[in-house]
Design a protein around this motif. Structure first.
Motif, PDB file in Angstrom:
ATOM      1  N   ALA A  94       0.837  -1.210   0.000  1.00  0.00           N
ATOM      2  CA  ALA A  94       0.000   0.000   0.000  1.00  0.00           C
ATOM      3  C   ALA A  94       0.867   1.253   0.000  1.00  0.00           C
ATOM      4  CB  ALA A  94      -0.924  -0.004   1.207  1.00  0.00           C
ATOM      5  N   ALA A  95       1.978   1.220   0.719  1.00  0.00           N
ATOM      6  CA  ALA A  95       2.859   2.383   0.798  1.00  0.00           C
ATOM      7  C   ALA A  95       3.461   2.720  -0.558  1.00  0.00           C
ATOM      8  CB  ALA A  95       3.969   2.137   1.813  1.00  0.00           C
ATOM      9  N   LEU A  96       3.714   1.705  -1.388  1.00  0.00           N
ATOM     10  CA  LEU A  96       4.347   1.942  -2.688  1.00  0.00           C
ATOM     11  C   LEU A  96       3.480   2.775  -3.621  1.00  0.00           C
ATOM     12  CD1 LEU A  96       5.976  -1.536  -3.367  1.00  0.00           C
ATOM     13  CD2 LEU A  96       7.032   0.509  -2.398  1.00  0.00           C
ATOM     14  N   ALA A  97       2.189   2.818  -3.378  1.00  0.00           N
ATOM     15  CA  ALA A  97       1.280   3.605  -4.213  1.00  0.00           C
ATOM     16  C   ALA A  97       1.325   5.091  -3.874  1.00  0.00           C
ATOM     17  CB  ALA A  97      -0.141   3.077  -4.076  1.00  0.00           C
ATOM     18  N   ARG A  98       1.927   5.427  -2.752  1.00  0.00           N
ATOM     19  CA  ARG A  98       1.985   6.837  -2.327  1.00  0.00           C
ATOM     20  C   ARG A  98       3.113   7.590  -3.024  1.00  0.00           C
ATOM     21  NH1 ARG A  98       1.638   4.379   3.299  1.00  0.00           N
ATOM     22  NH2 ARG A  98      -0.582   3.931   3.457  1.00  0.00           N
ATOM     23  N   ALA A  99       2.979   8.895  -3.071  1.00  0.00           N
ATOM     24  CA  ALA A  99       3.956   9.734  -3.762  1.00  0.00           C
ATOM     25  C   ALA A  99       5.320   9.770  -3.083  1.00  0.00           C
ATOM     26  CB  ALA A  99       3.410  11.153  -3.901  1.00  0.00           C
ATOM     27  N   ALA A 100       5.352   9.561  -1.783  1.00  0.00           N
ATOM     28  CA  ALA A 100       6.624   9.614  -1.043  1.00  0.00           C
ATOM     29  C   ALA A 100       6.642   8.510   0.007  1.00  0.00           C
ATOM     30  CB  ALA A 100       6.773  10.975  -0.363  1.00  0.00           C
ATOM     31  N   PRO A 101       7.844   8.030   0.339  1.00  0.00           N
ATOM     32  CA  PRO A 101       7.938   6.987   1.368  1.00  0.00           C
ATOM     33  C   PRO A 101       7.539   7.515   2.742  1.00  0.00           C
ATOM     34  CG  PRO A 101      10.128   7.622   0.597  1.00  0.00           C
ATOM     35  CD  PRO A 101       9.139   8.389  -0.214  1.00  0.00           C
ATOM     36  N   ALA A 102       6.884   6.681   3.513  1.00  0.00           N
ATOM     37  CA  ALA A 102       6.471   7.061   4.865  1.00  0.00           C
ATOM     38  C   ALA A 102       7.696   7.178   5.757  1.00  0.00           C
ATOM     39  CB  ALA A 102       5.520   6.012   5.435  1.00  0.00           C
ATOM     40  N   ASP A 120      14.745   4.421  -6.036  1.00  0.00           N
ATOM     41  CA  ASP A 120      13.790   3.345  -6.322  1.00  0.00           C
ATOM     42  C   ASP A 120      12.359   3.867  -6.268  1.00  0.00           C
ATOM     43  OD1 ASP A 120      15.698   1.377  -6.739  1.00  0.00           O
ATOM     44  OD2 ASP A 120      15.527   0.514  -4.726  1.00  0.00           O
ATOM     45  N   TRP A 121      12.071   4.684  -5.252  1.00  0.00           N
ATOM     46  CA  TRP A 121      10.725   5.229  -5.093  1.00  0.00           C
ATOM     47  C   TRP A 121      10.328   6.044  -6.322  1.00  0.00           C
ATOM     48  CZ3 TRP A 121       8.231   3.589  -0.780  1.00  0.00           C
ATOM     49  CH2 TRP A 121       6.924   4.039  -0.630  1.00  0.00           C
ATOM     50  N   GLY A 122      11.208   6.905  -6.766  1.00  0.00           N
ATOM     51  CA  GLY A 122      10.927   7.741  -7.935  1.00  0.00           C
ATOM     52  C   GLY A 122      10.743   6.931  -9.207  1.00  0.00           C
TER      53      GLY A 122
END
Length: 148
Positions: A94-102, A120-122
């Motif tokens: 679920a976190a991977l769908a967010r714009a920035a890491p928690a 990786d997130w970007g």
């Protein structure tokens, strides 16, 4: 032809040379998706196993999920590797769908690795615009202990 339960639930690799249908484990699916899909192969991944037939949507050089056949390039293979790395670092699907890491997860990771986490997130931004790719990555990056 599509009455077989396996055709609604199994992960499949279909090849044209030689003509063959191979059942895949999640581990093997991850290996297959670790590179671009060959124009002589098609991959079938029911995202909601048992609910619908995916095989009729299979196309050469693509990954069939639900009602669509997705192109799968080297860039997608690299993004899948990023998903695997991020999940190993503790980020949820679920976190991977967010714009920035928690930050709650990020703070538990050594600071020296934050740059690679942000890279990786970007890299997942194109998949956030078309979330079916993240759904596919969720299936391919989920561990199945004891299978090959």
């Amino acid at each position: 032809m599509y009455t077989t339960t396996a055709l609604r639930s199994d992960l499949l690799l279909v090849t044209s040379d030689p003509l063959r249908v191979t059942k895949l484990s999640k581990t093997r699916l991850r290996r297959v998706l670790g590179q671009a899909i060959s124009p002589t192969s098609a991959v079938v991944v029911p995202l909601r196993p048992g609910r619908k037939h995916i095989l009729p949507h299979a196309r050469w050089g693509r990954v069939a999920v639900d009602d669509v056949a997705l192109p799968w390039t080297e860039h997608d293979a690299e993004r899948l590797s990023a998903v695997v790395r991020l999940r190993r670092r503790g980020f949820s699907l679920a976190a991977l769908a967010r714009a920035a890491p928690a930050f709650s997860t990020l703070k538990n990771i050594p600071h020296r690795t934050w740059t690679s986490v942000f890279e990786d997130w970007g890299s997942l931004d194109p998949w956030r615009e078309r979330p079916v790719y993240l759904d596919l990555a969720a299936t391919a990056s989920t561990s199945t202990r004891g299978t090959a």
